[in-house]
Motif scaffolding. Structure first.
Motif, short mmCIF file in Angstrom:
data_model
loop_
_atom_site.label_atom_id
_atom_site.label_comp_id
_atom_site.label_asym_id
_atom_site.label_seq_id
_atom_site.Cartn_x
_atom_site.Cartn_y
_atom_site.Cartn_z
N VAL A 1 -9.51 28.08 -5.61
CA VAL A 1 -8.86 27.75 -4.29
C VAL A 1 -7.86 26.76 -4.63
CG1 VAL A 1 -9.25 27.11 -2.04
CG2 VAL A 1 -10.77 28.50 -2.95
N LEU A 2 -8.16 25.63 -5.25
CA LEU A 2 -7.20 24.59 -5.42
C LEU A 2 -5.89 24.96 -6.12
CD1 LEU A 2 -9.73 21.52 -6.34
CD2 LEU A 2 -8.81 22.03 -3.97
N TYR B 1 -0.23 26.27 -6.04
CA TYR B 1 0.85 27.19 -6.65
C TYR B 1 0.98 28.14 -5.59
CZ TYR B 1 0.05 23.99 -10.44
OH TYR B 1 -0.03 22.90 -11.38
N GLU B 2 0.45 28.21 -4.37
CA GLU B 2 0.73 29.10 -3.29
C GLU B 2 0.56 30.52 -3.81
OE1 GLU B 2 4.78 28.14 -2.10
OE2 GLU B 2 4.06 26.07 -1.08
N ASN B 3 -0.53 30.80 -4.32
CA ASN B 3 -0.88 32.18 -4.87
C ASN B 3 -2.06 32.72 -4.19
OD1 ASN B 3 -0.11 34.32 -6.99
ND2 ASN B 3 -2.35 33.84 -7.32
N GLU B 4 -1.97 33.51 -3.09
CA GLU B 4 -3.20 34.16 -2.55
C GLU B 4 -4.21 33.19 -2.07
OE1 GLU B 4 -3.03 37.32 -1.77
OE2 GLU B 4 -1.46 37.91 -2.92
N PRO B 5 -3.98 32.16 -1.38
CA PRO B 5 -4.96 31.15 -0.83
C PRO B 5 -5.96 31.72 0.07
CG PRO B 5 -2.75 30.86 0.13
CD PRO B 5 -2.34 31.69 -1.04
N MET C 1 -1.97 38.95 -6.98
CA MET C 1 -3.43 39.35 -6.75
C MET C 1 -4.32 39.43 -7.96
SD MET C 1 -5.90 39.67 -4.60
CE MET C 1 -5.13 39.81 -2.97
N ARG C 2 -3.53 39.96 -8.97
CA ARG C 2 -4.24 40.07 -10.32
C ARG C 2 -4.67 38.67 -10.69
NH1 ARG C 2 0.24 43.10 -12.40
NH2 ARG C 2 0.41 41.33 -13.75
N LEU D 1 -14.10 20.22 2.06
CA LEU D 1 -12.94 19.67 3.09
C LEU D 1 -11.58 20.47 3.04
CD1 LEU D 1 -13.90 15.88 3.96
CD2 LEU D 1 -14.20 17.90 5.29
N THR D 2 -11.19 20.43 1.69
CA THR D 2 -9.77 21.14 1.29
C THR D 2 -9.97 22.64 1.65
OG1 THR D 2 -9.36 19.66 -0.14
CG2 THR D 2 -8.11 21.58 -0.40
N LEU D 3 -11.16 23.24 1.27
CA LEU D 3 -11.50 24.75 1.48
C LEU D 3 -11.61 25.02 3.19
CD1 LEU D 3 -12.32 27.48 0.80
CD2 LEU D 3 -14.63 26.67 0.33
N GLY D 4 -12.33 23.89 3.60
CA GLY D 4 -12.35 24.14 5.08
C GLY D 4 -11.08 24.02 5.88
N VAL D 5 -10.22 23.35 5.56
CA VAL D 5 -8.72 22.99 6.10
C VAL D 5 -8.03 24.27 5.51
CG1 VAL D 5 -6.54 21.64 5.85
CG2 VAL D 5 -8.71 20.61 6.13
N GLN D 6 -8.16 24.73 4.48
CA GLN D 6 -7.36 26.06 4.04
C GLN D 6 -8.03 27.19 4.93
OE1 GLN D 6 -5.03 27.06 2.51
NE2 GLN D 6 -5.39 29.13 2.68
#
Length: 306
Positions: free
Chosen positions: A268-269, A274-278, A94-95, A205-210
Protein backbone atom coordinates in the motif's frame (compact mmCIF):
# COMPACT_ATOMS: atom_id res chain seq x y z
CA UNK A 1 -10.32 -22.96 17.85
CA UNK A 2 -8.16 -21.12 20.38
CA UNK A 3 -5.93 -19.85 17.54
CA UNK A 4 -9.02 -18.56 15.73
CA UNK A 5 -10.04 -16.46 18.72
CA UNK A 6 -6.46 -15.38 19.39
CA UNK A 7 -6.06 -14.08 15.83
CA UNK A 8 -9.48 -12.41 16.00
CA UNK A 9 -8.87 -10.67 19.33
CA UNK A 10 -5.16 -9.90 19.04
CA UNK A 11 -4.75 -9.24 15.31
CA UNK A 12 -7.96 -8.56 13.42
CA UNK A 13 -9.85 -6.44 15.96
CA UNK A 14 -6.92 -4.14 16.90
CA UNK A 15 -5.94 -3.73 13.23
CA UNK A 16 -9.53 -2.95 12.26
CA UNK A 17 -9.82 -0.33 15.02
CA UNK A 18 -6.65 1.44 13.85
CA UNK A 19 -7.83 1.39 10.22
CA UNK A 20 -11.24 2.75 11.29
CA UNK A 21 -9.53 5.61 13.16
CA UNK A 22 -7.60 6.46 9.98
CA UNK A 23 -10.83 6.49 7.96
CA UNK A 24 -12.48 8.77 10.53
CA UNK A 25 -9.48 11.11 10.59
CA UNK A 26 -9.56 11.47 6.80
CA UNK A 27 -13.29 12.12 6.76
CA UNK A 28 -12.94 14.75 9.50
CA UNK A 29 -9.71 16.52 8.50
CA UNK A 30 -8.80 15.39 4.92
CA UNK A 31 -5.30 14.34 6.09
CA UNK A 32 -2.56 14.39 3.46
CA UNK A 33 -1.80 10.77 2.54
CA UNK A 34 1.55 11.61 0.92
CA UNK A 35 2.92 13.05 4.16
CA UNK A 36 1.96 9.90 6.06
CA UNK A 37 3.54 7.78 3.35
CA UNK A 38 6.85 9.62 3.57
CA UNK A 39 6.89 9.30 7.37
CA UNK A 40 6.50 5.54 6.97
CA UNK A 41 9.20 5.23 4.30
CA UNK A 42 11.81 7.54 5.78
CA UNK A 43 11.26 7.36 9.56
CA UNK A 44 9.16 4.53 11.00
CA UNK A 45 10.09 1.63 8.72
CA UNK A 46 13.90 2.09 8.98
CA UNK A 47 13.68 2.38 12.78
CA UNK A 48 11.61 -0.81 13.03
CA UNK A 49 14.06 -2.77 10.86
CA UNK A 50 17.10 -1.54 12.77
CA UNK A 51 15.66 -2.34 16.21
CA UNK A 52 14.36 -5.80 15.26
CA UNK A 53 17.63 -6.79 13.60
CA UNK A 54 19.82 -5.42 16.37
CA UNK A 55 17.84 -7.27 19.06
CA UNK A 56 17.41 -10.55 17.18
CA UNK A 57 19.17 -13.87 17.83
CA UNK A 58 20.51 -15.72 14.79
CA UNK A 59 23.52 -17.74 13.67
CA UNK A 60 25.12 -18.42 10.29
CA UNK A 61 23.57 -21.89 9.87
CA UNK A 62 20.03 -20.58 10.45
CA UNK A 63 20.69 -17.62 8.18
CA UNK A 64 21.89 -19.72 5.22
CA UNK A 65 19.13 -22.32 5.54
CA UNK A 66 16.39 -19.72 5.77
CA UNK A 67 17.84 -17.66 2.91
CA UNK A 68 17.86 -20.73 0.65
CA UNK A 69 14.25 -21.44 1.56
CA UNK A 70 13.27 -17.83 0.90
CA UNK A 71 14.94 -17.70 -2.52
CA UNK A 72 13.15 -20.86 -3.68
CA UNK A 73 9.81 -19.90 -2.15
CA UNK A 74 9.93 -16.35 -3.49
CA UNK A 75 10.87 -17.60 -6.99
CA UNK A 76 7.98 -20.09 -7.09
CA UNK A 77 5.48 -17.53 -5.77
CA UNK A 78 6.73 -14.97 -8.29
CA UNK A 79 6.33 -17.51 -11.11
CA UNK A 80 2.75 -18.34 -10.10
CA UNK A 81 1.61 -14.72 -9.98
CA UNK A 82 3.51 -13.91 -13.18
CA UNK A 83 1.67 -16.67 -15.07
CA UNK A 84 -1.67 -15.33 -13.84
CA UNK A 85 -1.08 -11.68 -14.73
CA UNK A 86 0.27 -12.62 -18.17
CA UNK A 87 -2.75 -14.82 -18.91
CA UNK A 88 -5.08 -12.01 -17.80
CA UNK A 89 -3.15 -9.50 -19.96
CA UNK A 90 -3.29 -6.83 -17.27
CA UNK A 91 -1.99 -3.35 -17.94
CA UNK A 92 1.39 -2.45 -16.49
CA UNK A 93 0.19 -0.63 -13.38
CA UNK A 94 -2.19 -3.41 -12.32
CA UNK A 95 0.42 -6.08 -13.08
CA UNK A 96 2.81 -4.44 -10.62
CA UNK A 97 0.13 -3.88 -7.97
CA UNK A 98 -1.17 -7.45 -8.25
CA UNK A 99 2.34 -8.88 -8.10
CA UNK A 100 3.23 -6.77 -5.06
CA UNK A 101 0.05 -7.80 -3.24
CA UNK A 102 1.14 -11.44 -3.42
CA UNK A 103 4.93 -11.43 -3.07
CA UNK A 104 5.11 -8.79 -0.31
CA UNK A 105 3.65 -10.11 2.92
CA UNK A 106 3.40 -8.89 6.51
CA UNK A 107 6.49 -10.57 7.96
CA UNK A 108 6.96 -8.07 10.80
CA UNK A 109 3.98 -6.70 12.70
CA UNK A 110 1.70 -9.63 11.96
CA UNK A 111 4.14 -12.54 11.62
CA UNK A 112 6.40 -11.75 14.60
CA UNK A 113 3.68 -11.82 17.30
CA UNK A 114 1.99 -14.76 15.56
CA UNK A 115 5.29 -16.68 15.58
CA UNK A 116 5.81 -16.03 19.26
CA UNK A 117 2.28 -17.08 20.14
CA UNK A 118 2.29 -20.31 18.11
CA UNK A 119 5.76 -21.35 19.32
CA UNK A 120 5.45 -20.13 22.89
CA UNK A 121 8.02 -17.35 22.70
CA UNK A 122 10.75 -19.62 21.25
CA UNK A 123 13.90 -17.56 20.51
CA UNK A 124 14.97 -19.91 17.70
CA UNK A 125 11.73 -19.63 15.71
CA UNK A 126 11.83 -15.87 16.25
CA UNK A 127 15.31 -15.74 14.66
CA UNK A 128 13.92 -17.63 11.65
CA UNK A 129 11.14 -15.07 11.28
CA UNK A 130 13.60 -12.20 11.68
CA UNK A 131 15.57 -13.42 8.64
CA UNK A 132 12.35 -13.55 6.59
CA UNK A 133 11.53 -10.06 7.82
CA UNK A 134 14.91 -8.79 6.61
CA UNK A 135 14.27 -10.08 3.10
CA UNK A 136 10.69 -8.85 3.07
CA UNK A 137 11.92 -5.40 4.05
CA UNK A 138 14.78 -5.29 1.57
CA UNK A 139 12.92 -6.45 -1.56
CA UNK A 140 10.05 -3.90 -1.53
CA UNK A 141 12.58 -1.11 -0.99
CA UNK A 142 14.74 -2.22 -3.93
CA UNK A 143 12.93 -4.36 -6.49
CA UNK A 144 9.54 -2.87 -5.58
CA UNK A 145 10.69 0.70 -6.16
CA UNK A 146 12.60 -0.26 -9.31
CA UNK A 147 9.53 -1.79 -10.99
CA UNK A 148 7.44 1.28 -10.19
CA UNK A 149 10.02 3.72 -11.56
CA UNK A 150 11.79 1.85 -14.38
CA UNK A 151 9.33 2.97 -17.07
CA UNK A 152 9.45 6.68 -16.18
CA UNK A 153 13.00 7.21 -14.94
CA UNK A 154 16.50 6.25 -16.01
CA UNK A 155 18.21 3.45 -14.09
CA UNK A 156 20.48 6.05 -12.50
CA UNK A 157 17.51 8.06 -11.23
CA UNK A 158 15.84 4.88 -9.94
CA UNK A 159 19.04 3.80 -8.20
CA UNK A 160 19.30 7.25 -6.63
CA UNK A 161 15.74 6.89 -5.32
CA UNK A 162 16.54 3.48 -3.82
CA UNK A 163 19.78 4.71 -2.23
CA UNK A 164 17.93 7.64 -0.67
CA UNK A 165 15.90 5.27 1.52
CA UNK A 166 17.26 4.96 5.08
CA UNK A 167 16.15 1.31 5.38
CA UNK A 168 18.90 0.32 2.91
CA UNK A 169 21.48 1.49 5.45
CA UNK A 170 19.61 0.40 8.59
CA UNK A 171 20.05 -3.30 7.69
CA UNK A 172 23.88 -3.46 7.35
CA UNK A 173 24.45 -1.08 10.28
CA UNK A 174 22.26 -3.18 12.59
CA UNK A 175 23.96 -6.41 11.48
CA UNK A 176 27.46 -4.97 11.94
CA UNK A 177 26.66 -3.64 15.41
CA UNK A 178 25.29 -7.06 16.38
CA UNK A 179 28.24 -8.95 14.92
CA UNK A 180 30.80 -6.85 16.77
CA UNK A 181 28.65 -6.63 19.93
CA UNK A 182 28.72 -2.83 19.86
CA UNK A 183 26.13 -1.10 22.04
CA UNK A 184 23.89 1.61 20.63
CA UNK A 185 24.23 4.76 22.76
CA UNK A 186 21.20 5.26 24.95
CA UNK A 187 20.30 8.73 23.53
CA UNK A 188 20.01 7.04 20.11
CA UNK A 189 18.51 3.72 21.15
CA UNK A 190 15.63 5.25 23.14
CA UNK A 191 14.20 7.37 20.28
CA UNK A 192 14.69 4.46 17.86
CA UNK A 193 12.60 2.30 20.20
CA UNK A 194 9.90 4.95 20.39
CA UNK A 195 9.79 5.36 16.62
CA UNK A 196 9.83 1.61 15.85
CA UNK A 197 6.97 1.06 18.28
CA UNK A 198 4.97 3.66 16.35
CA UNK A 199 5.40 1.95 12.96
CA UNK A 200 2.37 -0.33 13.16
CA UNK A 201 0.02 2.42 14.28
CA UNK A 202 1.23 4.86 11.65
CA UNK A 203 1.11 2.31 8.83
CA UNK A 204 -2.43 1.24 9.75
CA UNK A 205 -3.59 4.83 10.09
CA UNK A 206 -2.11 5.45 6.63
CA UNK A 207 -4.11 2.52 5.27
CA UNK A 208 -7.23 3.89 6.95
CA UNK A 209 -6.68 7.36 5.48
CA UNK A 210 -6.23 5.78 2.04
CA UNK A 211 -9.43 3.74 2.44
CA UNK A 212 -11.31 6.81 3.70
CA UNK A 213 -10.41 8.79 0.58
CA UNK A 214 -11.23 6.03 -1.91
CA UNK A 215 -14.16 5.97 -4.30
CA UNK A 216 -14.60 2.28 -3.41
CA UNK A 217 -14.94 0.93 -6.91
CA UNK A 218 -14.24 -2.55 -5.60
CA UNK A 219 -11.76 -4.68 -7.57
CA UNK A 220 -13.56 -7.87 -6.54
CA UNK A 221 -12.03 -10.47 -8.86
CA UNK A 222 -8.46 -9.16 -8.60
CA UNK A 223 -8.64 -8.81 -4.80
CA UNK A 224 -10.08 -12.33 -4.51
CA UNK A 225 -7.33 -13.86 -6.65
CA UNK A 226 -4.67 -11.88 -4.77
CA UNK A 227 -6.00 -13.15 -1.43
CA UNK A 228 -6.18 -16.77 -2.61
CA UNK A 229 -2.60 -16.66 -3.89
CA UNK A 230 -1.34 -14.97 -0.73
CA UNK A 231 -3.25 -16.91 1.93
CA UNK A 232 -3.72 -20.34 0.32
CA UNK A 233 -1.14 -20.85 -2.42
CA UNK A 234 1.58 -19.14 -0.33
CA UNK A 235 1.58 -21.66 2.56
CA UNK A 236 1.13 -24.58 0.13
CA UNK A 237 4.30 -23.52 -1.67
CA UNK A 238 5.96 -23.16 1.75
CA UNK A 239 5.10 -26.79 2.56
CA UNK A 240 6.46 -27.83 -0.84
CA UNK A 241 9.79 -26.00 -0.43
CA UNK A 242 10.54 -27.31 3.09
CA UNK A 243 9.78 -30.82 1.78
CA UNK A 244 12.07 -30.30 -1.23
CA UNK A 245 14.91 -29.06 0.98
CA UNK A 246 14.38 -31.72 3.63
CA UNK A 247 13.90 -29.12 6.37
CA UNK A 248 12.21 -30.52 9.45
CA UNK A 249 11.14 -29.68 12.99
CA UNK A 250 10.71 -26.16 14.32
CA UNK A 251 12.58 -24.62 11.39
CA UNK A 252 10.13 -26.10 8.88
CA UNK A 253 7.09 -25.09 10.92
CA UNK A 254 8.34 -21.52 11.41
CA UNK A 255 9.08 -21.16 7.69
CA UNK A 256 5.68 -22.44 6.57
CA UNK A 257 3.91 -20.19 9.08
CA UNK A 258 5.87 -17.23 7.73
CA UNK A 259 4.35 -17.87 4.28
CA UNK A 260 0.74 -17.77 5.52
CA UNK A 261 0.44 -14.15 6.66
CA UNK A 262 -1.57 -11.48 4.80
CA UNK A 263 -0.38 -8.89 2.31
CA UNK A 264 2.14 -6.39 3.64
CA UNK A 265 1.34 -2.76 4.26
CA UNK A 266 4.45 -2.00 2.18
CA UNK A 267 2.44 -2.78 -0.96
CA UNK A 268 0.00 0.00 0.00
CA UNK A 269 2.78 2.42 0.93
CA UNK A 270 4.50 1.80 -2.41
CA UNK A 271 1.21 2.22 -4.28
CA UNK A 272 0.49 5.53 -2.52
CA UNK A 273 4.02 6.91 -2.70
CA UNK A 274 4.33 6.18 -6.44
CA UNK A 275 0.63 6.58 -7.35
CA UNK A 276 0.11 3.07 -8.71
CA UNK A 277 -3.31 1.44 -8.10
CA UNK A 278 -3.63 2.56 -4.45
CA UNK A 279 -7.30 1.54 -4.25
CA UNK A 280 -6.68 -2.06 -5.30
CA UNK A 281 -3.62 -2.29 -3.05
CA UNK A 282 -5.51 -1.00 -0.02
CA UNK A 283 -8.40 -3.37 -0.63
CA UNK A 284 -6.02 -6.34 -1.04
CA UNK A 285 -4.32 -5.61 2.30
CA UNK A 286 -7.58 -5.06 4.16
CA UNK A 287 -9.29 -8.17 2.75
CA UNK A 288 -6.28 -10.46 3.21
CA UNK A 289 -5.87 -9.32 6.82
CA UNK A 290 -9.54 -10.07 7.46
CA UNK A 291 -9.54 -13.47 5.70
CA UNK A 292 -6.31 -14.52 7.41
CA UNK A 293 -8.37 -14.95 10.57
CA UNK A 294 -9.84 -18.06 8.92
CA UNK A 295 -6.87 -19.33 6.87
CA UNK A 296 -4.07 -19.13 9.45
CA UNK A 297 -5.74 -21.45 11.99
CA UNK A 298 -5.98 -24.03 9.18
CA UNK A 299 -2.26 -23.67 8.44
CA UNK A 300 -1.44 -23.98 12.16
CA UNK A 301 -3.53 -27.16 12.33
CA UNK A 302 -1.52 -28.77 9.51
CA UNK A 303 1.78 -27.72 11.12
CA UNK A 304 1.00 -30.38 13.72
CA UNK A 305 1.56 -33.08 11.09
CA UNK A 306 5.07 -31.91 10.18
Amino acid sequence: MSYFFYILVNNIVPISIMIAIGVAMYRAFKIDIKTLSKLNFYVFSPALVFVKLYESEMNLHVLMQVLLFFVLFFSLLFAVIEIYIRLKKMHRGMRIAMRNSVIFYNSANYALPLNQTVFGGNAYTLSVQIVIMIMQTLIPNTYGIYTLNAHKSSWKATLKTILSLPVIYAIPVALLLRYFHLPVPSPIHIPLDYISNAFMATALLTLGVQLGGMKWEFHFSNVLVSNILRLAVGPLLGFLVVWMLGIEGLTAKALVLSCAVPTSLSSVLLAIEYENEPEFSSQAVFASTLFSMFTIPVVIYFLGFM
